[in-house]
Design an enzyme around this catalytic site. Structure first.
Site, PDB file in Angstrom:
ATOM      1  N   ASP A  29       0.801  -1.224   0.000  1.00 43.80           N
ATOM      2  CA  ASP A  29       0.000   0.000   0.000  1.00 43.80           C
ATOM      3  C   ASP A  29       0.835   1.275   0.000  1.00 43.80           C
ATOM      4  O   ASP A  29       1.999   1.301   0.392  1.00 43.80           O
ATOM      5  CB  ASP A  29      -0.973   0.019   1.183  1.00 43.80           C
ATOM      6  CG  ASP A  29      -0.287  -0.181   2.530  1.00 43.80           C
ATOM      7  OD1 ASP A  29       0.799  -0.800   2.568  1.00 43.80           O
ATOM      8  OD2 ASP A  29      -0.836   0.265   3.553  1.00 43.80           O
ATOM      9  N   GLU A  50      -0.439  -2.190   5.186  1.00 40.68           N
ATOM     10  CA  GLU A  50       0.478  -2.026   6.309  1.00 40.68           C
ATOM     11  C   GLU A  50       0.241  -0.705   7.013  1.00 40.68           C
ATOM     12  O   GLU A  50       0.464  -0.587   8.219  1.00 40.68           O
ATOM     13  CB  GLU A  50       1.927  -2.102   5.808  1.00 40.68           C
ATOM     14  CG  GLU A  50       2.973  -2.226   6.916  1.00 40.68           C
ATOM     15  CD  GLU A  50       3.366  -0.896   7.546  1.00 40.68           C
ATOM     16  OE1 GLU A  50       3.730  -0.880   8.730  1.00 40.68           O
ATOM     17  OE2 GLU A  50       3.312   0.137   6.838  1.00 40.68           O
TER      18      GLU A  50
END
Length: 400
Positions: free
Chosen positions: A86, A144
């Site tokens: 991400d 994350e």
């Protein structure tokens, strides 16, 4: 043994242009936590080209993230290698050809490099697959950066580590010189707690404070007193940080005493006992000080991410792999990092170790920018090291 390590080093060099191209693709097309569908598509496509089929795709009700296995030439244990997918809600300010094409979203933390590096490792491992005794599981993790809704936690809860015996991951680091591989035995990244404090009073006119119950003096005193929890209730031999990130009132007018004040912040610790002591002290002080100011305080304290603990035996294997690859001068003991990492979810489940890879090049000032900065960038020459150390750790672990 050294022949295989040498082969890994050579393959990392051969695949370097492909890995850099992948990193630039991911950087140009960033996606926020739990929205990494196109990123996962590309990862799946690249794995399929290598003959690696996806074991499972999609976590927490999304289609983001996947796991895939590389079966070695002989039976053995299973080691997991992890990369996060991400990006962040940041508008990029770099003037580079691979600049983000998704306005307001940017890979400002290096996850594009992590994903590309693990794909590079997959390319290497497929070339030496006959030498592997066991299985390498590739964990391409979403979210994350999502805090409480952690992608690592979701993957663990949904069985991504089933059958896994050990795990490894790394993070690029712009605060360290390019090429340094920074290891640490024991705790390495701090736990991240998130707290929200609401102080309720009674609003009124700024000209008549006696007719109101002003929560702002209580907020100022509580914010200051919170720091005494760290300085007077935590041992100087321990480590803890308490920060206020936001303070706002229910009023924006210059002549209104607000009804309430909200404070938001974070606590970083490494030991559970210190974590308990800080939370307990914050609850006591906020309640008692608010009461002294005729207000009421409510503290919402969430333990978001646990501290990341590096298993000493796994770390010794990492040092061995890194030394064989790059020489002992490349291996540097890392200081404690007060940032947090949801790799801790994997490390709580199986013996694991987590590495920092220095990416600050002396001839590229932009690579020294801090993580989460709109001008963050990295030394792409280190991507081959990321690919190589993933592959070397997996081979070293499975060859024990």
């Amino acid at each position: 043994m050294n022949d295989v390590i040498e082969r890994i080093r050579e393959l990392a060099g051969e695949f370097e242009p492909e890995v850099i191209a992948l990193r630039r693709h991911f950087h140009s097309h960033p996606e926020l936590s739990w929205q990494e569908e196109r990123t996962t598509d590309r990862v799946q496509e690249e794995l399929r080209k290598l003959g690696i089929e996806t074991v499972h795709r999609g976590y927490d009700g999304t289609s983001s993230g996947l796991i895939a296995d590389i079966q070695g030439g002989a039976p053995g244990k299973c080691v997991a290698l992890r990369a996060d997918l991400d990006a962040l809600p940041v508008t990029e300010e770099n003037d580079v050809e691979y600049r983000s094409q998704n306005e307001g979203v940017m890979h400002a933390c290096g996850h594009d490099a992590h994903t590309a590096g693990l794909l590079g490792a997959a390319k290497i491992l497929m070339q030496i697959r006959s030498e592997l005794r066991g299985t390498v599981r590739l964990l391409f993790q979403p979210a994350e950066e999502a805090g409480d809704r952690s992608g690592a936690r979701a993957m663990v809860e949904e069985g991504a580590l089933h059958g896994v015996d050990a795990a490894f991951g790394l993070h690029v680091a712009s605060i360290f010189p390019s090429g340094e591989l920074l290891y640490r035995r024991g705790p390495c990244y701090a736990a991240c707690d998130v707290w929200n404090l609401t102080i309720e009073g009674k609003g009124g006119h700024g000209s008549a404070p006696e007719l109101a119950v002003d929560p702002t003096p209580a907020a100022f005193q509580i914010g200051s007193a919170f720091q005494t929890v760290i300085s007077r209730e935590v041992s100087p031999r321990d480590t803890a940080v308490l920060s206020v990130g936001c303070l706002e009132t229910s009023s924006r007018a210059f002549n209104i005493i607000p009804e309430r004040v909200k404070m938001v912040g974070t606590v970083r610790t490494f030991e559970r006992s210190v974590q308990d002591a800080v939370e307990s002290g914050m609850r006591r002080l906020s309640s008692d000080i608010a009461s002294a100011f005729r207000c009421r305080a409510e503290l919402d304290y969430q333990r978001s991410t646990a501290a990341t603990f590096n298993d000493p035996a796994m770390t010794d294997l990492l040092i061995r792999a890194g030394t064989d690859l790059f020489g002992p001068e490349a291996m540097v003991e890392a200081p404690l990092n007060m940032g947090s990492e949801d790799f801790s979810c994997f490390a709580e489940a199986v013996p694991s170790t987590y590495l920092q890879l220095g990416t600050a090049a002396p001839d590229r000032p932009g690579t020294h920018r801090p993580h989460h900065s709109a001008k963050f960038d990295l030394d792409e020459a280190q991507l081959k090291r990321a690919a190589a150390i993933h592959a070397a750790f997996a081979w070293t672990y499975l060859s024990r």
